[in-house]
Design a protein around this motif. Structure first.
Motif, PDB file in Angstrom:
ATOM      1  N   PHE A   8      99.735  12.922 -63.697  1.00 18.43           N
ATOM      2  CA  PHE A   8      99.099  11.660 -64.071  1.00 18.43           C
ATOM      3  C   PHE A   8     100.146  10.668 -64.584  1.00 18.43           C
ATOM      4  O   PHE A   8     100.032   9.471 -64.363  1.00 18.43           O
ATOM      5  N   GLU A   9     101.179  11.189 -65.230  1.00 20.67           N
ATOM      6  CA  GLU A   9     102.241  10.321 -65.725  1.00 20.67           C
ATOM      7  C   GLU A   9     102.873   9.549 -64.558  1.00 20.67           C
ATOM      8  O   GLU A   9     102.995   8.327 -64.608  1.00 20.67           O
ATOM      9  N   LYS A  10     103.265  10.249 -63.513  1.00 21.19           N
ATOM     10  CA  LYS A  10     103.862   9.605 -62.328  1.00 21.19           C
ATOM     11  C   LYS A  10     102.829   8.773 -61.573  1.00 21.19           C
ATOM     12  O   LYS A  10     103.133   7.705 -61.056  1.00 21.19           O
ATOM     13  N   PHE A  11     101.603   9.286 -61.497  1.00 23.77           N
ATOM     14  CA  PHE A  11     100.526   8.595 -60.795  1.00 23.77           C
ATOM     15  C   PHE A  11     100.346   7.186 -61.345  1.00 23.77           C
ATOM     16  O   PHE A  11     100.300   6.213 -60.591  1.00 23.77           O
ATOM     17  N   PHE A  12     100.272   7.075 -62.658  1.00 20.66           N
ATOM     18  CA  PHE A  12     100.057   5.752 -63.257  1.00 20.66           C
ATOM     19  C   PHE A  12     101.350   4.970 -63.434  1.00 20.66           C
ATOM     20  O   PHE A  12     101.321   3.748 -63.522  1.00 20.66           O
ATOM     21  N   GLN A  13     102.479   5.636 -63.451  1.00 16.58           N
ATOM     22  CA  GLN A  13     103.771   4.969 -63.581  1.00 16.58           C
ATOM     23  C   GLN A  13     104.009   4.025 -62.401  1.00 16.58           C
ATOM     24  O   GLN A  13     104.562   2.949 -62.561  1.00 16.58           O
ATOM     25  N   HIS A  14     103.567   4.432 -61.228  1.00 16.06           N
ATOM     26  CA  HIS A  14     103.791   3.643 -60.017  1.00 16.06           C
ATOM     27  C   HIS A  14     102.570   2.833 -59.589  1.00 16.06           C
ATOM     28  O   HIS A  14     102.633   2.112 -58.597  1.00 16.06           O
ATOM     29  N   ALA A  15     101.481   2.963 -60.311  1.00 20.67           N
ATOM     30  CA  ALA A  15     100.259   2.231 -59.968  1.00 20.67           C
ATOM     31  C   ALA A  15     100.379   0.767 -60.397  1.00 20.67           C
ATOM     32  O   ALA A  15     101.088   0.435 -61.339  1.00 20.67           O
ATOM     33  N   THR A  16      99.666  -0.084 -59.676  1.00 20.39           N
ATOM     34  CA  THR A  16      99.547  -1.485 -60.070  1.00 20.39           C
ATOM     35  C   THR A  16      98.148  -1.619 -60.666  1.00 20.39           C
ATOM     36  O   THR A  16      97.170  -1.779 -59.933  1.00 20.39           O
ATOM     37  N   LEU A  17      98.073  -1.511 -61.986  1.00 16.89           N
ATOM     38  CA  LEU A  17      96.773  -1.529 -62.655  1.00 16.89           C
ATOM     39  C   LEU A  17      96.082  -2.875 -62.452  1.00 16.89           C
ATOM     40  O   LEU A  17      96.713  -3.923 -62.579  1.00 16.89           O
ATOM     41  N   ASN A  18      94.809  -2.824 -62.122  1.00 21.23           N
ATOM     42  CA  ASN A  18      94.040  -4.044 -61.911  1.00 21.23           C
ATOM     43  C   ASN A  18      94.055  -4.898 -63.183  1.00 21.23           C
ATOM     44  O   ASN A  18      93.877  -4.365 -64.285  1.00 21.23           O
ATOM     45  N   PRO A  19      94.254  -6.215 -63.034  1.00 20.19           N
ATOM     46  CA  PRO A  19      94.292  -7.085 -64.219  1.00 20.19           C
ATOM     47  C   PRO A  19      92.994  -7.077 -65.032  1.00 20.19           C
ATOM     48  O   PRO A  19      93.000  -7.426 -66.210  1.00 20.19           O
ATOM     49  N   ASN A  20      91.886  -6.647 -64.412  1.00 20.06           N
ATOM     50  CA  ASN A  20      90.613  -6.584 -65.130  1.00 20.06           C
ATOM     51  C   ASN A  20      90.323  -5.211 -65.719  1.00 20.06           C
ATOM     52  O   ASN A  20      89.239  -4.973 -66.241  1.00 20.06           O
ATOM     53  N   ALA A  21      91.290  -4.309 -65.665  1.00 19.52           N
ATOM     54  CA  ALA A  21      91.078  -2.957 -66.199  1.00 19.52           C
ATOM     55  C   ALA A  21      90.717  -2.998 -67.683  1.00 19.52           C
ATOM     56  O   ALA A  21      89.952  -2.155 -68.159  1.00 19.52           O
ATOM     57  N   HIS A  22      91.234  -3.990 -68.395  1.00 18.73           N
ATOM     58  CA  HIS A  22      90.923  -4.090 -69.837  1.00 18.73           C
ATOM     59  C   HIS A  22      89.433  -4.333 -70.098  1.00 18.73           C
ATOM     60  O   HIS A  22      88.959  -4.161 -71.213  1.00 18.73           O
ATOM     61  N   LEU A  23      88.691  -4.707 -69.057  1.00 16.63           N
ATOM     62  CA  LEU A  23      87.251  -4.923 -69.204  1.00 16.63           C
ATOM     63  C   LEU A  23      86.461  -3.615 -69.183  1.00 16.63           C
ATOM     64  O   LEU A  23      85.266  -3.609 -69.430  1.00 16.63           O
ATOM     65  N   ILE A  24      87.139  -2.513 -68.891  1.00 12.67           N
ATOM     66  CA  ILE A  24      86.481  -1.196 -68.895  1.00 12.67           C
ATOM     67  C   ILE A  24      86.329  -0.767 -70.348  1.00 12.67           C
ATOM     68  O   ILE A  24      87.310  -0.627 -71.072  1.00 12.67           O
ATOM     69  N   THR A  25      85.083  -0.589 -70.759  1.00 14.66           N
ATOM     70  CA  THR A  25      84.800  -0.209 -72.138  1.00 14.66           C
ATOM     71  C   THR A  25      83.777   0.915 -72.146  1.00 14.66           C
ATOM     72  O   THR A  25      83.137   1.197 -71.138  1.00 14.66           O
ATOM     73  N   GLY A  26      83.633   1.524 -73.294  1.00 10.06           N
ATOM     74  CA  GLY A  26      82.635   2.572 -73.444  1.00 10.06           C
ATOM     75  C   GLY A  26      83.264   3.871 -73.893  1.00 10.06           C
ATOM     76  O   GLY A  26      84.468   3.948 -74.123  1.00 10.06           O
ATOM     77  N   VAL A  27      82.431   4.887 -73.990  1.00 10.89           N
ATOM     78  CA  VAL A  27      82.867   6.181 -74.498  1.00 10.89           C
ATOM     79  C   VAL A  27      83.051   7.157 -73.344  1.00 10.89           C
ATOM     80  O   VAL A  27      82.205   7.261 -72.463  1.00 10.89           O
ATOM     81  N   ILE A  28      84.182   7.845 -73.387  1.00  9.70           N
ATOM     82  CA  ILE A  28      84.454   8.919 -72.425  1.00  9.70           C
ATOM     83  C   ILE A  28      85.127  10.046 -73.192  1.00  9.70           C
ATOM     84  O   ILE A  28      86.043   9.812 -73.978  1.00  9.70           O
ATOM     85  N   CYS A  29      84.640  11.244 -73.034  1.00  9.15           N
ATOM     86  CA  CYS A  29      85.178  12.422 -73.739  1.00  9.15           C
ATOM     87  C   CYS A  29      85.227  12.204 -75.250  1.00  9.15           C
ATOM     88  O   CYS A  29      86.153  12.672 -75.922  1.00  9.15           O
ATOM     89  N   GLY A  30      84.265  11.481 -75.770  1.00 10.68           N
ATOM     90  CA  GLY A  30      84.171  11.277 -77.213  1.00 10.68           C
ATOM     91  C   GLY A  30      85.037  10.157 -77.780  1.00 10.68           C
ATOM     92  O   GLY A  30      85.057   9.940 -78.983  1.00 10.68           O
ATOM     93  N   TYR A  31      85.761   9.441 -76.914  1.00  9.52           N
ATOM     94  CA  TYR A  31      86.632   8.353 -77.375  1.00  9.52           C
ATOM     95  C   TYR A  31      86.238   7.041 -76.716  1.00  9.52           C
ATOM     96  O   TYR A  31      85.887   7.028 -75.533  1.00  9.52           O
ATOM     97  N   ARG A  32      86.309   5.957 -77.465  1.00 12.50           N
ATOM     98  CA  ARG A  32      86.097   4.634 -76.884  1.00 12.50           C
ATOM     99  C   ARG A  32      87.365   4.272 -76.116  1.00 12.50           C
ATOM    100  O   ARG A  32      88.440   4.235 -76.693  1.00 12.50           O
ATOM    101  N   VAL A  33      87.251   4.023 -74.816  1.00 11.21           N
ATOM    102  CA  VAL A  33      88.434   3.786 -73.991  1.00 11.21           C
ATOM    103  C   VAL A  33      89.234   2.580 -74.464  1.00 11.21           C
ATOM    104  O   VAL A  33      90.460   2.581 -74.385  1.00 11.21           O
TER     105      VAL A  33
END
Length: 121
Positions: free
Chosen positions: A62-87
């Motif tokens: 996952f480290e390499k996977f996201f290291q080379h990814a171009t994260l969508n500029p709207n990713a910060h709009l993803i909110t909510g709880v997953i695995c007990g944590y607010r993202v």
């Protein structure tokens, strides 16, 4: 928030290829398709199906996977709880990106429309 350094390290070392079948099974079990899953992953990371396949064959972490990814500029709009944590409150950038992906897969499995998942206005 609790110390999650052990959790962060575990996510960093986990391979995308080991988790992908679980994502696919989760969405297909709920009547969604592989194509929809790939559209959501591409929206978040910029990886098309061909690149995803290459990354899985290379067994990238996952480290390499996201290291080379171009994260969508709207990713910060993803909110909510997953695995007990607010993202939106996760402080480790890699863990947050991995949880963004988990959240999108959950939303897809729950039947949310693709336009809403991909935060289209």
């Amino acid at each position: 928030m609790n110390d999650t350094s052990h959790h962060d390290d575990r996510i960093a070392k986990m391979t995308f290829a080991s988790v992908y079948p679980h994502y696919l099974a989760k969405v297909e079990k709920k009547g969604r398709t592989k194509d929809e899953l790939h559209r959501v992953i591409e929206w978040l990371t910029g990886y098309n199906e061909e690149k995803l396949q290459a990354l899985m064959e290379a067994k990238v972490t996952f480290e390499k996977f996201f290291q080379h990814a171009t994260l969508n500029p709207n990713a910060h709009l993803i909110t909510g709880v997953i695995c007990g944590y607010r993202v939106e409150e996760i402080t480790n950038p890699l863990t947050q990106k991995a949880r963004y992906l988990d959240k999108l897969v959950d939303e897809l499995a729950k039947g949310r429309k693709l336009e809403k998942i991909m935060r289209v206005a």
